[in-house]
Design a protein around this motif. Structure first.
Motif, PDB file in Angstrom:
ATOM      1  N   MET A   5       0.871  -1.186   0.000  1.00 23.32           N
ATOM      2  CA  MET A   5       0.000   0.000   0.000  1.00 23.32           C
ATOM      3  C   MET A   5       0.904   1.230   0.000  1.00 23.32           C
ATOM      4  O   MET A   5       1.839   1.311   0.794  1.00 23.32           O
ATOM      5  N   LEU A   6       0.612   2.140  -0.912  1.00 22.22           N
ATOM      6  CA  LEU A   6       1.440   3.334  -1.041  1.00 22.22           C
ATOM      7  C   LEU A   6       0.640   4.549  -0.588  1.00 22.22           C
ATOM      8  O   LEU A   6      -0.500   4.741  -1.008  1.00 22.22           O
ATOM      9  N   LEU A   7       1.252   5.387   0.279  1.00 17.97           N
ATOM     10  CA  LEU A   7       0.588   6.602   0.737  1.00 17.97           C
ATOM     11  C   LEU A   7       1.376   7.794   0.204  1.00 17.97           C
ATOM     12  O   LEU A   7       2.590   7.889   0.447  1.00 17.97           O
ATOM     13  N   THR A   8       0.724   8.666  -0.533  1.00 25.36           N
ATOM     14  CA  THR A   8       1.474   9.792  -1.105  1.00 25.36           C
ATOM     15  C   THR A   8       0.754  11.101  -0.863  1.00 25.36           C
ATOM     16  O   THR A   8      -0.481  11.142  -0.808  1.00 25.36           O
ATOM     17  N   ASP A   9       1.535  12.180  -0.684  1.00 26.95           N
ATOM     18  CA  ASP A   9       0.892  13.468  -0.414  1.00 26.95           C
ATOM     19  C   ASP A   9       0.975  14.416  -1.611  1.00 26.95           C
ATOM     20  O   ASP A   9       0.471  15.510  -1.559  1.00 26.95           O
TER      21      ASP A   9
END
Ligand SMILES: Nc1ncnc2c1ncn2[C@@H]1O[C@H](COP(=O)(O)OP(=O)(O)O)[C@@H](O)[C@H]1O
Ligand SMILES: [Mg+2]
Length: 391
Positions: A79-83
């Motif tokens: 799972m990738l979390l990006t801002d």
């Protein structure tokens, strides 16, 4: 589910840890690494099922590390979390087999939906198939609230079940007070007012938590607010509750209205609670007549006789004959233990473990959960602390 979190952000860690803990089954952040390089240098010995990568401070040159990470844990979900928009990273993410990409700051609903997909793909069944049991008082003071609340506590503590009790009273609901001294922060009407938000973590956040496995959703304390609850709201709440609790108990009280009827429609077993006295039997008959006129099949209705004393003028057989329904359980008249419990707001099992009322609750747990004899012995031992108890 075991997860590895790659992030330097301690707030994000706490956020995911608390959201994860509220899931069924829980998401456990088993390890953390500060960066992808750190994760590659120090592989986890126990392979995580999920690797969550916080990409907010990844350099473009590090994007390729994602693929290596994917190869390091080929069986894990990523799972990738990006801002912000990082096209290079997204291309690498696709190559690494990342299927879940979420925006930061984390939107909890999106996080849980993503976790639902991952759990389903990982074969981790997130869904329970809970039973809904309704307790309905044939007369005021029959004991429906005492029995439903204390039975909920008994199911959770003796049988390790996850239990939710919903107080459906439109007025004067008092279920939470029977087993807790906490003031409910939220009530059924608050949940109905925000019905679009209802999911398992939201529901859990609205409960009075009596023990880890037992929560109570309190009734509205203001009759004006109670109007907030509509039949379709009850459908939604029960659907979510069934998926996340083993047992959903309803304290229906005595009122038969649109909301309680809809709740009863979705019920596996209805337990009318009555005492062995003529006025109660009369009211029980009226209640059963209403059910019949509504087309309910009576075979999922089981009577509970409260404050039962053997040798009275009326016998259980007479009740069966008069009402045409099976008596599934009797609770003894245990004035001291029950009054102490109700007055203090402490479950009777906790307050007076060896009382007749506590034993009767344990018997009902066995009956409802149909625990095999072996396990049920353990249950009595846990309750009474002796192996030689003879019941
Ligand atoms: N088995 C029992 N033995 C003795 N007293 C009881 C028993 N069950 C209930 N009571 C008493 O009866 C009162 C009414 O019970 P309650 O659960 O509030 O009834 P209901 O919800 O059906 O109106 C409680 O205050 C409790 O003290
Ligand atoms: Mg009541």
């Amino acid at each position: 589910m075991r997860a590895l979190l790659i992030s330097r952000d301690s707030h994000l860690y706490s956020e995911i840890a608390s959201q994860g803990a509220a899931r069924v089954p829980p998401l456990h952040l088993a390890a953390t690494r500060s960066s992808m390089r750190d994760a590659l240098d120090r592989p986890e010995t126990e392979i995580p099922q999920l690797v969550i990568v916080d990409a907010s401070d990844i350099e473009p040159s590090e994007a390729g590390l994602l693929e290596r990470l994917g190869r390091q844990y080929p069986s894990a979900h990523l799972m990738l979390l990006t801002d912000h928009h990082q096209p290079e990273l997204l291309i690498n993410a696709m190559r690494a087999g990342v299927r879940e990409v979420l925006q930061l700051p984390l939107v909890h609903r999106a996080f849980h939906e993503s976790m639902d997909r991952i759990s389903a793909a990982a074969g981790v069944s997130a869904m329970r198939d809970g039973k809904v049991l309704a307790f309905i008082a044939c007369k005021g003071g029959s004991g429906a609230t005492f029995i439903s609340t204390n039975f909920g506590y008994a199911l959770a503590t003796l049988a390790g079940k996850k239990v939710l009790l919903i107080d459906l009273h439109g007025q004067f609901g008092d279920a939470a007070l029977y087993v807790s001294d906490q003031k409910p922060g939220m009530t059924l009407s608050d949940v109905c007012a925000q019905i679009a938000r209802v999911d398992a973590p939201f529901l859990a956040s609205c409960l009075v938590h009596v023990t880890e496995g037992f929560g109570v959703l309190a009734a509205a304390d203001d009759p004006a607010q109670a109007k907030e609850a509509r039949p379709e709201h009850i459908d939604t709440i029960l659907r979510v509750a069934r998926q996340h609790y083993d047992y959903v108990l309803l304290d229906v009280g005595r009122q038969i209205d649109a909301v309680s009827l809809r709740a009863l429609d979705g019920t596996d077993t209805i337990y009318p609670v009555l005492q062995l006295a003529l006025p109660d039997i009369r009211d029980a008959r009226r209640l059963l007549d209403i059910f019949r006129s509504l087309g309910y099949v009576l075979d999922h209705i089981r009577l509970i006789v409260n404050r039962y004393e053997k040798g009275g003028k009326l016998r259980l057989q007479d009740l069966h004959a008069a009402l045409g329904c099976e008596v599934v359980h009797t609770f003894p008249n245990d004035y001291v233990a029950v009054t102490d419990s109700v007055n203090q707001g402490v479950p009777v099992l906790q307050l007076s473990r060896s009382s007749a009322a506590a034993r009767s609750l344990a018997e009902m747990v066995e009956l409802v959960t149909a625990l095999p004899v072996q396990e049920s012995r353990g249950l009595f031992e846990r309750l009474f602390g002796r192996a030689d108890t003879d019941y």
